[in-house]
Structure formats: structure tokens, C-alpha cells
Design a protein around this motif. Sequence first.
Motif, short mmCIF file in Angstrom:
data_model
loop_
_atom_site.label_atom_id
_atom_site.label_comp_id
_atom_site.label_asym_id
_atom_site.label_seq_id
_atom_site.Cartn_x
_atom_site.Cartn_y
_atom_site.Cartn_z
N CYS A 41 -3.78 -3.00 -2.59
CA CYS A 41 -2.97 -2.98 -1.38
C CYS A 41 -3.57 -2.05 -0.33
CB CYS A 41 -1.54 -2.55 -1.71
SG CYS A 41 -0.60 -3.78 -2.66
N ALA A 42 -4.08 -0.90 -0.76
CA ALA A 42 -4.68 0.05 0.19
C ALA A 42 -5.92 -0.54 0.84
CB ALA A 42 -5.02 1.36 -0.53
N ARG A 284 10.35 3.84 -11.68
CA ARG A 284 9.27 4.40 -10.88
C ARG A 284 8.12 3.41 -10.73
NH1 ARG A 284 5.94 10.10 -11.82
NH2 ARG A 284 4.82 10.02 -9.82
N ARG A 285 7.83 2.66 -11.79
CA ARG A 285 6.80 1.63 -11.68
C ARG A 285 7.18 0.61 -10.62
NH1 ARG A 285 7.02 1.76 -17.41
NH2 ARG A 285 7.96 -0.30 -17.46
N ALA A 290 6.53 -1.64 -5.19
CA ALA A 290 7.16 -2.07 -3.94
C ALA A 290 6.57 -1.34 -2.74
CB ALA A 290 8.67 -1.85 -4.02
N VAL A 291 6.40 -0.02 -2.85
CA VAL A 291 5.83 0.75 -1.74
C VAL A 291 4.40 0.30 -1.44
CG1 VAL A 291 5.10 3.05 -1.01
CG2 VAL A 291 7.33 2.73 -2.10
N VAL A 295 2.42 -1.52 2.16
CA VAL A 295 1.32 -0.91 2.92
C VAL A 295 0.57 -1.94 3.77
CG1 VAL A 295 -0.87 0.34 2.73
CG2 VAL A 295 1.09 1.04 1.36
N PRO A 296 0.19 -3.11 3.24
CA PRO A 296 -0.47 -4.09 4.11
C PRO A 296 0.43 -4.64 5.21
CG PRO A 296 -0.89 -4.58 1.80
CD PRO A 296 0.20 -3.56 1.83
N ALA A 297 1.75 -4.46 5.07
CA ALA A 297 2.66 -4.94 6.12
C ALA A 297 2.67 -4.02 7.33
CB ALA A 297 4.08 -5.08 5.57
N VAL A 298 2.24 -2.77 7.16
CA VAL A 298 2.24 -1.82 8.29
C VAL A 298 1.30 -2.28 9.41
CG1 VAL A 298 1.82 0.56 8.98
CG2 VAL A 298 2.94 0.07 6.79
N PRO A 299 0.06 -2.69 9.13
CA PRO A 299 -0.78 -3.21 10.23
C PRO A 299 -0.15 -4.41 10.94
CG PRO A 299 -2.11 -2.79 8.29
CD PRO A 299 -0.69 -2.63 7.86
N LEU A 300 0.52 -5.28 10.19
CA LEU A 300 1.19 -6.41 10.83
C LEU A 300 2.31 -5.94 11.74
CD1 LEU A 300 1.43 -8.81 7.74
CD2 LEU A 300 -0.15 -8.99 9.68
#
Length: 316
Positions: A41-42, A284-285, A290-291, A295-300
Amino acid sequence: MMVPLALLVLGALVAALAPRVLTRSDWPDREPVVALWVWQCAVAAVLLCCLLAMALSAAAAWEAVRGHVFAAAPHGVVEAYALTAYAAWAAPLALTLASGGVWTAWMLTREIRWSRARRRKRRAELLVRSPLLPGEEPGADRLVVLEGDRPDAWWLPGGQSPQLVITTGALRRLKGSQLDAVLAHEQGHARARHHWLLHVSSALANGFPQVPVFAAFRDQVHHLVELAADDAASRRFGRLTTALALVELNEDRGVFGPCPSQLSQVPTRVQRLLAPAPRLTAGRRLRLTAVASLVPAVPLLVTFMPGLSVLSRSGS
């Protein structure tokens, strides 16, 4: 702030923080499958930032591209991006990012070609060392036993007939369920398609050796896929059996001596199996997964925010 610049800053921030956070945390070795997902994802977020910045820069530089990028957008949405404000440096930026994209595609293609060439060579060597019997079809058996004193086992992916290869030395050394644990380990690699992750990470690291996040991604993928396969085997046959199988396969390679070779991670894997740290809770897993997925949705979100703001104001 201009959107392409914001995307590049965001990509640089993720590229700088992700390796530091993940390599300094202790949970990735406890949850290698989750860690692999977080790394993917990162890296996807970094690549997506570059791709979107390239698209907007090209739209600012050339009318033809702008017509395609904003084909269905109202006039007010196009104005919200203030494309003319950075038209002077938009073309060089778009060309630079496009060159990086082409280079990435080329490196991935080369990595896949090299991998296929290596597999063809190994299959040819396999046929020499283990020739087909009369009436036997090539690739009909998923398990191939080779005559050899050195204990070894590996998965040969690719094509319509992936095969698991094991030497007679390994068959002599492995006792009881240890052989089953080795087979489960290699099958874990195959089921999770780890070879594709290895291809992508190697292509990025070799194509951009000056970018630390890609080098860290490659190193961590090589490490984490082995831990994930160890866990797949230990869930079926136990941690002790899997650890003993690792010892039997690698004892003669010098990895447990004072000067370990490139397989120096094997003692760490054995220790991890014999003295496992407690797993993260299911909650926690789930939160980590989910978090990481967000992360890839932030640029969108950064890319579409100006247009969505205009549409929300016009709607109200």
C-alpha cells in the motif's frame, strides 16, 4: 498549493516515513502477511502520487491531454485546478515523470523476462538430471525428486505446470513431518504468488537504486515472504517441526557458524519459530489492514479535492 506539487510532497513524505516506521517496528516479523500488505500500500501510494502528478502536469502543458483528462468535467472544475499557474514548468515535470513511468515498465518487463529465462534454464537442467520416462508427459508431476547429496528444495513457478523440486539428500535428512513442513513452506510461496511480489520489488529497486523506499521494499519482501511461508508450514505441522526442517536443510551451508553466508536470516527464522512472539490481536490486524488500504486513497483525495469542492458549492 498546486495539486501536482502537493502530490509530489505527499509521495516524498510516504517514501521517507514508510521505511523508517516499518523497519523500526517489531510487529512486521510477528505478522508478515499484514506487513507485506502495508508495504504494498505504501509503495502503491508513492507510485500513484507520481502518476497523478504526471497526468495533471501534462494537462497543464498540453491542450490535447487536458481535453482527455477533463473530458467529462464542467468548466468550473477545470478552473479550480489553476492549470495555467504552473504551465511554465508543467511540461518538463510531466516528461520527467513519464520517463520514470516508462523506465519502471521497462525494468519490470526485463525482470520478468530474466525470470522466465532462468526458469527455462532450470527446467532444461531439470530434464537433464531427471529425464522423462517413456510415455511421461512434460510437467505432468508437480513433485520432482532429484538425485543429489545436498539437501535442498525449491518451488519452480511459471507456466501451466509449476513444480516442486526436492533432492534425495533432503529426503534422507528430513524425518517424519519435517518433509511435509518443507513442502507446505514451498506451497505457501506458490499459493500467495510471492514470486510476483519479488519481481515487482526487484524491478523498482534495480530501476531506481537511489530511492531508499524501493530498496527497503525489496529487502523486506525477500524477508517477509519467507516468514509468511514459515507460518503457513508451522500452522499445519507445528513450529518445532518447521524449525527442525530448516535446520536440516541449511546445517551444511554454514549459516549457523560464526561467519554466516547470504542465508544468514535462517538462524533468525529458526529462533522466531522456537521462541515466537505473541501475535497481534485480530482487531489490531484488522485496523492495520484497513489503515494501510486507505493510504493509496490519500493521493486520490488530494487530486479530486479541488473539483469536489467546486461541485459541492455549485450543488448547494
